[in-house]
Scaffold this motif. Structure first.
Motif, mmCIF file in Angstrom:
data_model
loop_
_atom_site.group_PDB
_atom_site.id
_atom_site.type_symbol
_atom_site.label_atom_id
_atom_site.label_comp_id
_atom_site.label_asym_id
_atom_site.label_seq_id
_atom_site.Cartn_x
_atom_site.Cartn_y
_atom_site.Cartn_z
ATOM 1 N N GLN A 72 12.239 18.342 6.390
ATOM 2 C CA GLN A 72 11.081 17.900 7.168
ATOM 3 C C GLN A 72 10.265 16.829 6.459
ATOM 4 N N ASP A 73 10.415 16.699 5.151
ATOM 5 C CA ASP A 73 9.625 15.713 4.407
ATOM 6 C C ASP A 73 10.298 14.347 4.326
ATOM 7 N N CYS A 74 11.505 14.224 4.822
ATOM 8 C CA CYS A 74 12.256 12.973 4.678
ATOM 9 C C CYS A 74 11.890 11.990 5.786
ATOM 10 N N HIS A 75 10.730 11.353 5.629
ATOM 11 C CA HIS A 75 10.258 10.406 6.626
ATOM 12 C C HIS A 75 10.279 8.981 6.067
ATOM 13 N N LEU A 76 10.535 8.032 6.943
ATOM 14 C CA LEU A 76 10.320 6.624 6.643
ATOM 15 C C LEU A 76 8.956 6.261 7.215
ATOM 16 N N ARG A 77 8.072 5.736 6.357
ATOM 17 C CA ARG A 77 6.733 5.377 6.805
ATOM 18 C C ARG A 77 6.383 3.953 6.393
ATOM 19 N N VAL A 78 5.583 3.311 7.207
ATOM 20 C CA VAL A 78 5.122 1.947 6.930
ATOM 21 C C VAL A 78 3.604 1.939 6.997
ATOM 22 N N PHE A 79 2.972 1.276 6.013
ATOM 23 C CA PHE A 79 1.517 1.229 5.925
ATOM 24 C C PHE A 79 1.021 -0.206 5.817
ATOM 25 N N ALA A 80 -0.143 -0.451 6.403
ATOM 26 C CA ALA A 80 -0.874 -1.692 6.162
ATOM 27 C C ALA A 80 -1.599 -1.554 4.828
ATOM 28 N N PRO A 81 -2.014 -2.679 4.210
ATOM 29 C CA PRO A 81 -2.680 -2.580 2.904
ATOM 30 C C PRO A 81 -4.016 -1.849 2.928
ATOM 31 N N ASP A 82 -4.635 -1.700 4.111
ATOM 32 C CA ASP A 82 -5.882 -0.941 4.201
ATOM 33 C C ASP A 82 -5.649 0.554 4.391
ATOM 34 N N VAL A 131 -5.560 -0.824 -4.502
ATOM 35 C CA VAL A 131 -6.222 -0.918 -3.204
ATOM 36 C C VAL A 131 -5.853 0.243 -2.281
ATOM 37 N N PHE A 132 -4.746 0.927 -2.562
ATOM 38 C CA PHE A 132 -4.362 2.060 -1.725
ATOM 39 C C PHE A 132 -3.427 2.952 -2.510
ATOM 40 N N ARG A 133 -3.626 4.259 -2.357
ATOM 41 C CA ARG A 133 -2.771 5.235 -3.037
ATOM 42 C C ARG A 133 -2.344 6.292 -2.047
ATOM 43 N N LEU A 134 -1.059 6.625 -2.074
ATOM 44 C CA LEU A 134 -0.492 7.668 -1.223
ATOM 45 C C LEU A 134 0.056 8.744 -2.147
ATOM 46 N N GLU A 135 -0.457 9.977 -2.020
ATOM 47 C CA GLU A 135 -0.071 11.054 -2.922
ATOM 48 C C GLU A 135 0.562 12.220 -2.156
ATOM 49 N N GLY A 136 1.024 13.213 -2.926
ATOM 50 C CA GLY A 136 1.593 14.428 -2.338
ATOM 51 C C GLY A 136 2.960 14.217 -1.734
ATOM 52 N N LEU A 137 3.744 13.275 -2.281
ATOM 53 C CA LEU A 137 5.053 12.955 -1.733
ATOM 54 C C LEU A 137 6.156 13.657 -2.522
ATOM 55 N N MET A 160 -4.917 7.067 0.317
ATOM 56 C CA MET A 160 -6.365 6.932 0.341
ATOM 57 C C MET A 160 -6.769 5.577 -0.188
ATOM 58 N N PRO A 161 -7.799 4.943 0.352
ATOM 59 C CA PRO A 161 -8.280 3.685 -0.205
ATOM 60 C C PRO A 161 -8.823 3.916 -1.598
ATOM 61 N N ALA A 162 -8.726 2.904 -2.450
ATOM 62 C CA ALA A 162 -9.193 3.050 -3.820
ATOM 63 C C ALA A 162 -9.930 1.795 -4.247
ATOM 64 N N GLN A 163 -11.010 1.963 -4.999
ATOM 65 C CA GLN A 163 -11.795 0.848 -5.483
ATOM 66 C C GLN A 163 -11.667 0.676 -6.994
ATOM 67 N N GLU A 164 -11.069 1.671 -7.672
ATOM 68 C CA GLU A 164 -11.005 1.602 -9.122
ATOM 69 C C GLU A 164 -10.069 0.490 -9.579
ATOM 70 N N ARG A 165 -10.317 -0.041 -10.777
ATOM 71 C CA ARG A 165 -9.443 -1.054 -11.343
ATOM 72 C C ARG A 165 -8.512 -0.402 -12.358
ATOM 73 N N ILE A 166 -7.247 -0.689 -12.230
ATOM 74 C CA ILE A 166 -6.291 -0.182 -13.196
ATOM 75 C C ILE A 166 -6.434 -1.005 -14.473
ATOM 76 N N ARG A 221 -3.774 2.018 6.852
ATOM 77 C CA ARG A 221 -3.377 2.428 8.208
ATOM 78 C C ARG A 221 -1.865 2.662 8.257
ATOM 79 N N GLN A 222 -1.469 3.799 8.833
ATOM 80 C CA GLN A 222 -0.050 4.074 8.999
ATOM 81 C C GLN A 222 0.454 3.395 10.261
ATOM 82 N N LEU A 223 1.428 2.513 10.104
ATOM 83 C CA LEU A 223 1.964 1.745 11.228
ATOM 84 C C LEU A 223 3.170 2.419 11.855
ATOM 85 N N LEU A 224 3.893 3.195 11.070
ATOM 86 C CA LEU A 224 5.133 3.813 11.576
ATOM 87 C C LEU A 224 5.438 5.057 10.771
ATOM 88 N N LYS A 225 5.929 6.085 11.449
ATOM 89 C CA LYS A 225 6.440 7.286 10.790
ATOM 90 C C LYS A 225 7.616 7.787 11.599
#
Length: 242
Positions: free
Chosen positions: A103-113, A69-75, A1-7, A115-119
């Motif tokens: 079934q959860d063993c995927h290789l994925r690629v994401f853009a910084p915004d 700028v982006f967080r991916l959860e539930g992995l 998910m996109p994120a605006q918070e500052r760490i 967008r999933q580029l590959l799964k």
């Protein structure tokens, strides 16, 4: 998910990272330029029950100058990652320890915004992913595929993928040595598989293997180093058959 918070509070200890505000703990890598940081680990509720690595608490955080700028959860065990100079990143989930190559063993690629580029799911564990500086090409190698694998032909190989398609470019055998890392020589357009010591094994972007002689020298060195001499006997047997 996109994120605006500052760490606001990040603790780094060698390769480890802790972010108390979101109860995150894991490892981190930086892009070659130093701009982007990719943290991969787990977000665990400290008031929750007993934690297990079979729980989908895994997360990947992309940070730019301290800003998330982006967080991916539930992995499930996102323990293999790569990040490039434009913020494109790759993550491989090892999945549940009780469901090897599930079934959860995927290789994925994401853009910084985000967008999933590959799964893609492979029939063997993915290791040592590497991206070109612009994030377009992704290289990695795989471990041996178990007998229960849905695609045993994916094992012990070097892969090159184009993330812009996405498109599968080629799959070649891993050199006999255990790879320690994979890099790109972008000027020469080579994928470089690094072995033990100074051993380097190059593939052209077109898939041509350039270092067959290096492999043979490394094999001979390994045979000579064996204290029992069995590899030399195997070599003599091979030469006699020839």
């Amino acid at each position: 998910m996109p994120a605006q918070e500052r760490i606001v509070s990040i603790t780094l200890r060698d390769e480890w990272i802790t972010i108390d505000a979101i109860h995150f703990h894991g490892r981190w890598v930086r892009s070659r330029s130093g701009r982007w940081m990719l943290a991969h680990g787990h977000i665990v509720d400290p008031k929750g029950g007993r934690w297990s690595d079979s729980d989908p608490t895994g997360a990947v955080l992309l940070l730019d100058g301290g800003t998330e700028v982006f967080r991916l959860e539930g992995l499930l065990r996102p323990e293999t990652v790569a990040i490039c100079d434009v913020g494109v990143f790759a993550v491989y989930e090892w999945g549940s320890p009780t469901d090897f190559l599930g079934q959860d063993c995927h290789l994925r690629v994401f853009a910084p915004d985000g967008r999933q580029l590959l799964k893609q799911r492979f029939g063997a564990v993915v290791c040592l992913p590497a991206l070109t500086s612009n994030g377009r090409l992704l290289a990695f190698h795989t471990l041996a595929a178990p007998g229960t694998s849905p695609r045993r032909e994916d094992g012990e190989s070097v892969f090159l993928l184009d993330t812009s398609g996405p498109a599968f470019l080629w799959q070649m055998p891993v050199p006999f040595v255990w790879p320690t890392r994979i890099t790109f020589d972008e000027a020469a357009q080579h994928v470089v598989v690094h072995g033990q010591g100074e051993d380097r094994f190059r593939y052209k972007y077109t898939g041509e293997f350039l270092d067959a002689e290096v492999v043979e020298r490394a094999k001979m060195s390994r045979r000579l180093a064996d204290e029992y001499g069995y590899p030399l006997l195997d070599l003599a047997h091979e030469r006699l058959k020839e």
